[in-house]
Design an enzyme around this catalytic site. Structure first.
Site, short mmCIF file in Angstrom:
data_model
loop_
_atom_site.label_atom_id
_atom_site.label_comp_id
_atom_site.label_asym_id
_atom_site.label_seq_id
_atom_site.Cartn_x
_atom_site.Cartn_y
_atom_site.Cartn_z
N GLU A 229 0.77 -1.34 0.05
CA GLU A 229 -0.01 -0.06 0.16
C GLU A 229 0.89 1.23 0.07
O GLU A 229 0.64 2.20 -0.73
CB GLU A 229 -0.96 -0.07 1.37
CG GLU A 229 -1.78 1.17 1.22
CD GLU A 229 -2.89 1.26 2.31
OE1 GLU A 229 -3.23 0.02 2.87
OE2 GLU A 229 -3.54 2.34 2.61
N ARG A 307 -7.42 3.26 13.29
CA ARG A 307 -8.35 2.09 13.04
C ARG A 307 -8.36 1.15 14.18
O ARG A 307 -9.31 0.53 14.70
CB ARG A 307 -7.98 1.35 11.62
CG ARG A 307 -9.28 0.35 11.36
CD ARG A 307 -8.85 -0.40 9.99
NE ARG A 307 -9.52 0.48 8.90
CZ ARG A 307 -10.98 0.42 8.38
NH1 ARG A 307 -11.65 -0.37 9.06
NH2 ARG A 307 -11.28 0.97 7.37
N GLU A 709 -10.75 -7.73 4.12
CA GLU A 709 -10.07 -7.80 5.42
C GLU A 709 -11.05 -8.54 6.67
O GLU A 709 -10.12 -9.18 7.66
CB GLU A 709 -9.71 -6.61 5.87
CG GLU A 709 -8.70 -6.01 4.94
CD GLU A 709 -8.62 -4.40 5.37
OE1 GLU A 709 -9.47 -3.73 5.04
OE2 GLU A 709 -7.49 -4.10 5.93
N1 MTE Z 1 -6.62 -11.54 -1.12
C1 MTE Z 1 -5.26 -11.79 -1.89
N2 MTE Z 1 -5.21 -13.17 -2.73
N3 MTE Z 1 -4.20 -11.13 -2.19
C2 MTE Z 1 -4.08 -10.04 -1.41
O1 MTE Z 1 -2.93 -9.42 -1.41
N4 MTE Z 1 -5.21 -8.31 0.11
C3 MTE Z 1 -6.12 -8.17 1.27
C4 MTE Z 1 -7.50 -8.52 0.83
N5 MTE Z 1 -7.46 -10.02 0.32
C5 MTE Z 1 -5.16 -9.56 -0.58
C6 MTE Z 1 -6.17 -10.38 -0.55
C7 MTE Z 1 -6.17 -6.86 1.73
S1 MTE Z 1 -5.17 -6.46 2.85
C8 MTE Z 1 -7.39 -5.89 1.34
S2 MTE Z 1 -7.30 -4.48 1.93
C9 MTE Z 1 -8.26 -6.29 0.21
O2 MTE Z 1 -7.80 -7.85 -0.26
C10 MTE Z 1 -8.06 -5.39 -1.01
O3 MTE Z 1 -8.85 -5.71 -1.99
P1 MTE Z 1 -10.54 -5.47 -1.76
O4 MTE Z 1 -10.51 -4.01 -1.49
O5 MTE Z 1 -10.93 -5.57 -3.41
O6 MTE Z 1 -11.17 -6.32 -0.96
N1 LUZ Z 2 -5.59 2.11 4.44
C1 LUZ Z 2 -6.09 3.34 4.68
C2 LUZ Z 2 -6.60 1.30 5.04
O1 LUZ Z 2 -5.31 4.26 4.22
N2 LUZ Z 2 -6.87 3.68 5.37
C3 LUZ Z 2 -7.97 2.97 5.91
O2 LUZ Z 2 -8.84 3.33 6.68
C4 LUZ Z 2 -7.42 1.27 5.67
N3 LUZ Z 2 -8.18 0.28 6.33
C5 LUZ Z 2 -7.99 -0.99 6.07
C6 LUZ Z 2 -6.84 -1.09 5.08
N4 LUZ Z 2 -6.09 -0.13 4.59
MO1 MOS Z 3 -5.20 -3.78 2.99
S1 MOS Z 3 -4.29 -3.82 4.62
O1 MOS Z 3 -6.02 -2.28 3.14
O2 MOS Z 3 -4.04 -3.33 2.01
#
Ligand code: MTE
Ligand code: LUZ
Ligand code: MOS
Length: 753
Positions: A229, A307, A709
């Site tokens: 990120e 958070r 998540e």
């Molecule tokens: N699933 C897979 N296979 N690989 C990933 O890196 N990241 C997770 C989740 N699922 C991830 C995953 C995280 S930290 C987040 S925030 C969400 O996917 C982001 O994608 P979304 O917003 O489309 O759910």
């Molecule tokens: N990233 C962010 C995040 O910048 N703000 C959020 O609230 C958050 N929450 C979950 C995962 N990444």
């Molecule tokens: Mo997920 S920790 O919001 O990339």
């Protein structure tokens, strides 16, 4: 809704999907490697690059002196240089970037650099940092009611401490990028990032150029989990600095060791709590102080700390709450986002507090949990009023559908009969808020082209990282346009097509980008409906696009999608659309620490059953049975996969994965031989996922709630199930809240006096 398989699965299993390192390289491509600090804290006295520079094949070694813009990559707080100047603050901090004709030469050159550092005291724990007044920023605190006065009315008051360790992301694809010079000083960067715009913005700042000179393209990531990120950015910036200077393509893929050493992880938290309950076991008051081990720079720590406060009461209503979080500055790599983003750390503490209260009162933890579950119109400590609450529904549904009473009887019977093996069970409810907690980040865009042959290209700000967001975007487009999925293609994520994006994070990507896709498709359909109504000489209102055909009053006509598109082209109707979506209803006032930060919440309950081998301290997760609130899942296969993956990741964090730094700030768990991640043998033997029947939520895309998540936090249940099994064997065992609960700790617990 008709669901489809992840559109990447075929390419993945055949090894055909492209990751950064698979992009065919251009002639003259150079390769980079980082020279990083061998010491965790100190002043740089001298660095000798002479031998390293004179090695054949080394093109140039870059340091902060070569930066034309600012030597600054901090996103939230400008406290992180790209390359160290006079001081170093963690082992692995980048100091220089060696560019050579091959990666092997760059690595050989790195070994020839000598450095003298005047060492300073090293802080590795949050507690130590707090004692020394070493912080990233000012603490944050949320308050509801009045804890001080309400404790005096409590029948039971319990205090305690908890620790939860960090977690390594271990994405299969390590960090990396490929930067290529274009004309007029423009640079195109392919990056393995969750935040293409952050990369673009930071590259522009460090290079001292405008953002429009930098194009960032993301094909897909081999996993991010939050680790990309913010922390995919520095490598792309380094390569871009080299491209700016050398005008040659530069590729930089970190090897696993470099990645493990130089990148931050989930934040370890040390916390102290005080919980007060009435005679009837109603939680009246809860106080907690969180010490977040932020590492040497802010990175995303302030947002993650926030958070933690949002999720400090997990799924419970507590009328009097005081929470405070300190982001503690230590000499570790800056810790960063990891699935759950501080939420899991917060939830571990309230679950520990309830477990300790139950132990001292002498009742089952689940009684206290059940009595205090969040109800409709309850207020969170941050002022949001809970609506469409599914917490008790999930809990009761888990109890009934999985017959937990019978499970508990079976476990009791098993434990009666066995001495070497003991079983334990736990309930783990979850409540997770969906939206970036920073309100201004909750927006997204989609750009859709209908080509004149009727095929469609979709660009969004969403980054595909295994969570199948591209498949979901494709579903939204194909359903809304009424065409088959084979007609729709998902483009790469590119800053020139979709600009100013928020990172793919906060589980909100499908909601935000999906709503933008929906809006763009609706605009296009509106135009095509006009075209079709002229062709068929009927009112617009009776027309529908479905199954690649035009329908009139639900009756299929002979007019095809392709024919309408062809006619639209002939009539010079715009076949492209760009749409913007910003989440309505959310707001938050940081001066009061109150507001309505989340579009909605996701709920669920997991029942975990484990067996502990009381001779060896090893354990198996027999089963995790989950009732989960998907809303109306648009793709139950993909969503179930997210639950299973997140659950196993959460169990790993709580049981096996032990990050270890020594007192010098050196990472000891720097390989898969010393850092144990869950494999197929340590994963639960069965995982059952039962979708809760609900109406969904209008702020979720197609009423299908965010899923990325929240389920990670079901893994916290494993900690408490193991603890219950240990207690069965050793009645003298004193509860400890020190995660991960590794087999070593289990063994100590089984035999403590
Ligand atoms: N699933 C897979 N296979 N690989 C990933 O890196 N990241 C997770 C989740 N699922 C991830 C995953 C995280 S930290 C987040 S925030 C969400 O996917 C982001 O994608 P979304 O917003 O489309 O759910
Ligand atoms: N990233 C962010 C995040 O910048 N703000 C959020 O609230 C958050 N929450 C979950 C995962 N990444
Ligand atoms: Mo997920 S920790 O919001 O990339």
């Amino acid at each position: 809704m008709k669901t489809i398989k992840n559109i990447d699965s075929f390419g993945h299993v055949r090894g055909e999907s492209l990751f950064v390192d698979d992009i065919p390289t251009l002639q003259g491509t150079l390769y980079g490697v980082t020279f990083d600090s061998p010491k965790a804290h100190g002043t740089i006295k001298n660095i000798d690059y002479s031998k390293a520079e004179s090695l054949e094949g080394v093109v140039k070694i870059f340091t902060y002196k070569d930066i034309l813009g600012e030597n600054q990559i901090g996103g939230i707080i400008p406290d992180e240089p790209l390359w160290a100047e006079d001081e170093v603050h963690f082992i692995g901090q980048p100091i220089a970037f060696i560019v050579a004709t091959s990666e092997a030469i760059a690595k050989k050159s790195r070994a020839l650099i000598t450095i003298e550092i005047d060492e300073k005291p090293v802080i590795t724990t949050a507690k130590e940092a707090k004692e020394k007044g070493s912080f990233i920023n000012a603490p944050r605190s949320f308050k509801l009611g009045n804890t001080t006065s309400s404790f005096s009315n409590c029948e039971y008051i319990i205090e305690g401490e908890t620790f939860s360790n960090g977690q390594e992301h271990l994405y299969l694809e390590t960090q990396g990028c490929y930067a290529v010079p274009m004309e007029n000083g423009n640079i195109k960067i392919t990056s393995s990032t969750q935040g293409p715009t952050s990369v673009q913005k930071t590259v522009a700042k460090v290079l001292g150029v405008s953002m429009h000179k930098i194009e960032v393209d993301v094909i897909r990531l081999g996993g991010g989990f939050g680790g990309k990120e913010d922390q995919a950015t520095p490598w792309a910036v380094m390569a871009a600095v080299a491209v700016q200077n050398l005008k040659k393509p530069v590729k930089y893929i970190l090897n696993r060791h470099d990645d493990l050493r130089m990148t931050g992880k989930r934040h370890p938290y040390e916390s102290t709590f005080k919980i007060g309950l009435s005679k009837e076991y109603k939680i009246q008051a809860f106080e907690v102080e969180f010490l977040q081990n932020s590492g040497a720079a802010a990175d995303l720590s302030p947002a993650i700390a926030e958070r933690t406060l949002f999720h400090a009461t997990n799924s419970y209503f507590i009328p009097n709450v005081t929470t405070i979080v300190h982001s503690c500055k230590t000499n570790l790599p800056p810790n960063t986002a990891f699935r759950g983003f501080g939420g899991p750390q917060g939830m571990f503490v309230i679950e520990s507090a309830i477990a300790k209260a139950a132990e001292e009162i002498g009742i089952d933890k689940k009684e206290i949990q059940e009595l205090n579950l969040l109800q409709e119109n309850d207020e969170f400590s941050y002022g949001q009023i809970a609506t469409q609450v599914e917490m008790e529904n999930c809990w009761t549904s888990a109890k009934n559908n999985f017959n937990s009473a019978k499970l508990e009887e079976e476990i009791a019977a098993f434990n009666n009969k066995n001495t070497q093996y003991k079983k334990g069970l736990s309930f783990m409810p979850i409540t997770f808020g969906i939206s970036f907690t920073n309100t201004p980040m909750n927006h997204a865009r989609a750009l859709i082209h209908i080509y004149q042959d009727g095929s469609v290209g979709v660009s969004t700000g969403a980054v595909e990282m295994g969570q199948s967001v591209n498949t979901k975007m494709l579903q939204v487009a194909s359903v809304t346009l009424g065409i088959s999925t084979t007609k729709v293609k998902l483009e790469t994520t590119n800053t020139t097509r979709v600009a100013n994006t928020s990172p793919t994070a906060a589980s909100a990507t499908a909601d935000l980008n999906g709503k933008a896709v929906l809006k763009a498709c609706n605009s296009l359909i509106d135009r095509l409906t006009t075209v079709a109504s002229t062709l068929l000489a009927v009112d617009k209102g009776v027309i529908q696009f479905k199954n690649d055909m035009v329908y009139v009053n639900q009756q299929q006509t002979s007019l095809t999608w392709e024919k309408v598109v062809e006619q639209a082209m002939f009539e010079r109707v715009a076949l492209s659309e760009n749409a913007h979506y910003a989440t309505p209803i959310i707001h938050f006032d940081k001066t009061k620490e109150k507001g309505h930060p989340f579009a909605y919440h996701v709920y669920g309950t997991a029942i975990t059953v484990v067996t502990v081998d009381c001779l060896r301290g090893t354990y198996e997760i027999d089963a995790v049975k989950i009732v989960h609130d998907f809303g109306k899942s648009m793709n139950i296969g993909i969503d179930t996969g997210q639950i299973e993956g997140a659950l196993v990741q959460g169990i790993g964090w709580m049981t096996l994965e032990e990050i270890s730094y020594n007192e010098h700030g050196q990472l000891l768990s720097n390989a898969l031989s010393t850092y144990k991640v869950p494999d197929v043998f340590s994963a639960p033997k069965t995982i059952e996922v039962l979708p809760l029947e609900t109406l969904g939520n209008e702020h979720a895309i197609l009423k299908s709630k965010a899923v990325g998540e929240p389920p990670l936090m079901y893994g916290i249940g494993a900690y408490f199930a193991i603890q219950n099994a240990v207690k069965e064997f050793n009645p003298n065992y004193q509860l400890k809240f020190d995660a991960p609960f590794t087999p070593e700790k289990v063994l100590m617990g089984l035999y403590e006096e």
